[in-house]
Design a protein around this motif. Sequence first.
Motif, short mmCIF file in Angstrom:
data_model
loop_
_atom_site.label_atom_id
_atom_site.label_comp_id
_atom_site.label_asym_id
_atom_site.label_seq_id
_atom_site.Cartn_x
_atom_site.Cartn_y
_atom_site.Cartn_z
N GLY A 253 0.79 -1.23 0.00
CA GLY A 253 0.00 0.00 0.00
C GLY A 253 0.82 1.28 0.00
N VAL A 254 2.14 1.16 0.00
CA VAL A 254 3.00 2.34 0.03
C VAL A 254 2.83 3.15 -1.25
CG1 VAL A 254 5.40 3.16 0.16
CG2 VAL A 254 4.66 1.21 1.56
N GLY A 255 2.93 2.50 -2.39
CA GLY A 255 2.79 3.19 -3.67
C GLY A 255 1.43 3.82 -3.84
N SER A 256 0.38 3.10 -3.45
CA SER A 256 -0.98 3.64 -3.54
C SER A 256 -1.12 4.89 -2.70
CB SER A 256 -2.00 2.60 -3.08
OG SER A 256 -1.94 1.46 -3.89
N GLY A 257 -0.59 4.85 -1.50
CA GLY A 257 -0.65 6.01 -0.62
C GLY A 257 0.10 7.20 -1.19
N LEU A 258 1.30 6.95 -1.72
CA LEU A 258 2.07 8.03 -2.33
C LEU A 258 1.36 8.59 -3.56
CD1 LEU A 258 5.67 6.56 -2.01
CD2 LEU A 258 4.82 8.65 -0.90
N PHE A 259 0.80 7.71 -4.38
CA PHE A 259 0.09 8.18 -5.57
C PHE A 259 -1.11 9.04 -5.18
CE2 PHE A 259 -2.93 8.19 -8.97
CZ PHE A 259 -2.15 8.36 -10.10
N ARG A 260 -1.90 8.58 -4.23
CA ARG A 260 -3.07 9.37 -3.80
C ARG A 260 -2.65 10.72 -3.23
NH1 ARG A 260 -4.98 4.25 -2.46
NH2 ARG A 260 -4.24 4.40 -0.32
N HIS A 261 -1.58 10.73 -2.46
CA HIS A 261 -1.09 11.98 -1.89
C HIS A 261 -0.62 12.93 -3.01
CE1 HIS A 261 0.34 14.52 1.35
NE2 HIS A 261 1.48 14.67 0.70
N ALA A 262 0.11 12.40 -3.98
CA ALA A 262 0.56 13.22 -5.11
C ALA A 262 -0.62 13.75 -5.90
CB ALA A 262 1.50 12.41 -6.00
N SER A 263 -1.61 12.90 -6.13
CA SER A 263 -2.80 13.30 -6.88
C SER A 263 -3.56 14.39 -6.13
CB SER A 263 -3.68 12.08 -7.12
OG SER A 263 -4.80 12.41 -7.90
N ASP A 264 -3.73 14.21 -4.83
CA ASP A 264 -4.41 15.23 -4.03
C ASP A 264 -3.64 16.55 -4.07
OD1 ASP A 264 -6.34 13.39 -3.33
OD2 ASP A 264 -5.54 13.03 -1.30
N ARG A 265 -2.32 16.47 -4.03
CA ARG A 265 -1.49 17.67 -4.07
C ARG A 265 -1.65 18.38 -5.41
NH1 ARG A 265 0.17 21.96 -1.82
NH2 ARG A 265 2.25 22.62 -2.38
N ALA A 266 -1.64 17.61 -6.50
CA ALA A 266 -1.82 18.21 -7.83
C ALA A 266 -3.15 18.96 -7.91
CB ALA A 266 -1.73 17.13 -8.91
N ARG A 267 -4.20 18.32 -7.40
CA ARG A 267 -5.53 18.97 -7.41
C ARG A 267 -5.52 20.24 -6.57
NH1 ARG A 267 -10.16 14.51 -6.66
NH2 ARG A 267 -11.42 16.06 -7.73
N THR A 268 -4.92 20.17 -5.39
CA THR A 268 -4.84 21.34 -4.51
C THR A 268 -4.11 22.49 -5.18
OG1 THR A 268 -4.91 19.96 -2.53
CG2 THR A 268 -3.97 22.16 -2.27
N LEU A 269 -3.10 22.16 -5.98
CA LEU A 269 -2.34 23.19 -6.69
C LEU A 269 -3.08 23.73 -7.91
CD1 LEU A 269 1.20 21.56 -6.50
CD2 LEU A 269 0.42 23.61 -5.28
N GLY A 270 -4.25 23.15 -8.23
CA GLY A 270 -5.08 23.65 -9.32
C GLY A 270 -4.99 22.88 -10.61
N ALA A 271 -4.37 21.70 -10.60
CA ALA A 271 -4.27 20.91 -11.82
C ALA A 271 -5.62 20.35 -12.22
CB ALA A 271 -3.28 19.76 -11.63
N HIS A 272 -5.85 20.28 -13.51
CA HIS A 272 -7.02 19.60 -14.07
C HIS A 272 -6.65 18.19 -14.51
CE1 HIS A 272 -9.34 23.28 -13.98
NE2 HIS A 272 -8.27 23.89 -14.48
N VAL A 273 -5.33 17.99 -14.72
CA VAL A 273 -4.79 16.71 -15.18
C VAL A 273 -3.44 16.50 -14.49
CG1 VAL A 273 -3.89 15.44 -17.20
CG2 VAL A 273 -5.87 16.94 -17.45
N MET A 274 -3.15 15.24 -14.15
CA MET A 274 -1.80 14.88 -13.71
C MET A 274 -1.30 13.82 -14.69
SD MET A 274 -0.28 13.52 -10.04
CE MET A 274 -0.95 11.85 -10.11
N GLU A 275 -0.12 14.06 -15.26
CA GLU A 275 0.47 13.14 -16.24
C GLU A 275 1.78 12.57 -15.69
OE1 GLU A 275 1.03 15.30 -19.89
OE2 GLU A 275 -1.11 15.24 -20.34
N TRP A 276 2.20 11.43 -16.27
CA TRP A 276 3.47 10.81 -15.91
C TRP A 276 3.86 9.79 -16.96
CZ3 TRP A 276 -1.19 9.82 -13.76
CH2 TRP A 276 -1.66 8.52 -13.80
#
Length: 99
Positions: free
Chosen positions: A38-61
């Motif tokens: 669950g480490v990767g899932s947690g990090l991904f969710r945290h990164a995704s939440d951060r991107a949204r908080t910063l105003g992103a409409h899309v996160m790419e990788w």
Amino acid sequence: MVAEIDGRVIGWAEVVSPVAGVSVLEHLWVEPVSMGAGVGSGLFRHASDRARTLGAHVMEWEAEPNALGFYAKMGGRRVRPTTPEGGRELAGMAVSYTH
């Protein structure tokens, strides 16, 4: 963002602030012995939440072939093939947000 156990880093992620509404998940790494916990899932969710908080409409990788299943479970979709330095083809992936 880092994930730690007893002060030892077992994973980390980096998300870049959005440009024109697109944020980039620059890095997401998990120590092999910690995969599946669950480490990767947690990090991904945290990164995704951060991107949204910063105003992103899309996160790419860019995703390595062995990580495609993981990213699909996280809601990622393939948007294009990419060939970074080194010549190995990766999958360009993304998640979209509605604000």
